[in-house]
Design an enzyme around this catalytic site. Structure first.
Site, PDB file in Angstrom:
ATOM      1  N   TYR A 142       0.838  -1.206   0.000  1.00 45.58           N
ATOM      2  CA  TYR A 142       0.000   0.000   0.000  1.00 45.58           C
ATOM      3  C   TYR A 142       0.875   1.258   0.000  1.00 45.58           C
ATOM      4  CZ  TYR A 142      -4.140  -2.854   1.099  1.00 45.58           C
ATOM      5  OH  TYR A 142      -5.158  -3.773   1.076  1.00 45.58           O
ATOM      6  N   SER A 177     -13.959  -4.181   0.196  1.00 45.20           N
ATOM      7  CA  SER A 177     -14.854  -3.435  -0.700  1.00 45.20           C
ATOM      8  C   SER A 177     -16.324  -3.666  -0.354  1.00 45.20           C
ATOM      9  CB  SER A 177     -14.604  -3.808  -2.168  1.00 45.20           C
ATOM     10  OG  SER A 177     -15.188  -2.863  -3.039  1.00 45.20           O
ATOM     11  N   PRO A 178     -16.719  -3.433   0.907  1.00 44.60           N
ATOM     12  CA  PRO A 178     -18.108  -3.684   1.300  1.00 44.60           C
ATOM     13  C   PRO A 178     -19.120  -2.786   0.587  1.00 44.60           C
ATOM     14  CG  PRO A 178     -16.958  -2.485   3.025  1.00 44.60           C
ATOM     15  CD  PRO A 178     -15.910  -2.923   2.035  1.00 44.60           C
ATOM     16  N   LEU A 179     -18.665  -1.648   0.046  1.00 42.33           N
ATOM     17  CA  LEU A 179     -19.566  -0.771  -0.715  1.00 42.33           C
ATOM     18  C   LEU A 179     -19.363  -0.939  -2.215  1.00 42.33           C
ATOM     19  CD1 LEU A 179     -19.436   2.569   1.329  1.00 42.33           C
ATOM     20  CD2 LEU A 179     -20.790   0.501   1.721  1.00 42.33           C
ATOM     21  N   LEU A 228     -20.450   1.851  -5.149  1.00 41.70           N
ATOM     22  CA  LEU A 228     -21.716   1.561  -5.822  1.00 41.70           C
ATOM     23  C   LEU A 228     -22.873   1.477  -4.829  1.00 41.70           C
ATOM     24  CD1 LEU A 228     -22.837   0.737  -8.700  1.00 41.70           C
ATOM     25  CD2 LEU A 228     -22.679  -1.616  -7.889  1.00 41.70           C
ATOM     26  N   LEU A 229     -22.600   0.910  -3.632  1.00 41.04           N
ATOM     27  CA  LEU A 229     -23.647   0.699  -2.635  1.00 41.04           C
ATOM     28  C   LEU A 229     -23.736   1.832  -1.623  1.00 41.04           C
ATOM     29  CD1 LEU A 229     -22.916  -3.093  -1.996  1.00 41.04           C
ATOM     30  CD2 LEU A 229     -24.705  -2.112  -3.432  1.00 41.04           C
ATOM     31  N   GLY A 230     -23.023   2.904  -1.886  1.00 43.06           N
ATOM     32  CA  GLY A 230     -23.015   4.029  -0.952  1.00 43.06           C
ATOM     33  C   GLY A 230     -23.924   5.169  -1.365  1.00 43.06           C
TER      34      GLY A 230
END
Length: 329
Positions: free
Chosen positions: A53, A215-217, A221-223
């Site tokens: 990172y 990547s829970p969102l 896209l899901l935010g």
């Protein structure tokens, strides 16, 4: 904050995992330190990073930022369950050279020592294999892990982006040699991407691994991507933009936002809260770029989704079903 055990271990971790991938590339050191302080103050004790990172010529920078935060004292290191990863090449930029990547015993040894130096700590709680290495046998990998555990440099080993059969192969090999094996799997899993339910999550549960979704969102896209674009005039980007270019996906996301709007719920918080209802999930990784984004993620832990909302989410984003029934008679 709520806590759970990490898989079959005795290690207690928060139900939200602080992802640090944005520290350095998008969030400067002072604000990164402020986010980590706010997370710790809120009870988040599980921090995730990776040696690569920072990316490109700055790879390793994120671990350095965490290291300077630990160096401030205040029992920051003692309060943190620290997870980092190994796999990608850490050879100097523009100077490719063998054995600076993947999971050979040589690279694992080299990578751990380099991470410890950047992180300004003498041990890593959870050392994760960032990807499958098809060239290195697990006998070699577990031998290298054994040495590091005996040296006190790492405590547990985990995987990331492993298919179910590799989780089984890794832990069957470990069991044959009397070793603990993998204790966690970090995989892509969210409402819009549920393929992990077929094999990865069942394998993790069978072998006692905690599942840590990244990547829970789904890249934003899901935010509330459609609503935000309409109100701010800012178009979606990255994975979110690619997905919304698909007419069927856009209609699906619109139905998702409409469902949550009817119940007065914030899409990003619901996406996180939904993951916390799933069997076998330790906690999703949230990667805030600002303190405000962290505050929103924290609210998800206390969000209690009604059965009506859960049923509606399954209608909008149906899962694949169990394997093998999902793809066989």
């Amino acid at each position: 904050m709520k806590y759970t055990q990490l898989g079959r271990t005795g290690l207690k971790v928060s139900r939200l995992v602080l992802g640090t991938m944005n520290f350095g590339p998008q969030t400067g050191e002072p604000e990164s330190h402020a986010i980590m302080d706010a997370a710790l103050d809120a009870g988040v004790n599980f921090f995730d990073t990776a040696n690569v990172y920072g990316w490109g010529e700055n790879k390793g920078r994120t671990e350095e930022i965490i290291g300077t935060w630990f160096a401030q004292g205040g029992r920051r290191r003692e309060k943190t369950v620290l997870a980092t990863k190994v796999y990608a090449s850490m050879a100097p930029e523009g100077e490719p050279w063998p054995n600076y990547d993947r999971l050979s015993a040589l690279n694992i040894r080299r990578a751990v020592d380099a991470s410890l130096k950047r992180l300004k700590t003498d041990y890593i709680d959870l050392y994760q294999f960032h990807h499958v290495d098809r060239r290195t046998p697990f006998e070699e990998i577990w031998q290298a892990v054994d040495v590091l555990v005996r040296q006190g440099k790492i405590l547990y080993a985990g995987s990331s982006n492993f298919p179910g059969w590799k989780i089984a192969q890794a832990n069957e090999t470990a069991a044959r040699h009397g070793r603990l094996g993998l204790v966690s799997e970090q995989c892509l899993y969210n409402l819009a991407e549920r393929r992990a339910e077929l094999e990865v999550i069942p394998a993790a549960q069978e072998y006692g691994l905690g599942v840590i979704p990244w990547s829970p969102l789904h890249g934003g896209l899901l935010g509330g991507a459609i609503r935000k674009a309409a109100t701010s005039g800012r178009s979606a980007s990255g994975r979110s933009a690619d997905a919304l270019a698909n007419t069927a996906v856009r209609a699906q996301v619109q139905a998702y936002e409409d469902l949550l709007g009817k119940h007065g719920l914030e899409p990003g918080e619901v996406a996180l809260a939904w993951l916390l209802t799933r069997s076998g999930i330790t906690g999703p990784i949230v990667g805030p770029r600002t303190p405000e984004q962290l505050a929103s993620a924290l609210r998800a832990v206390e969000l209690d989704l009604s059965q009506e909302v859960l049923d509606g989410l399954d209608e909008v984003f149906p899962g694949p079903g169990p394997a093998p029934e999902a793809f066989a008679w």
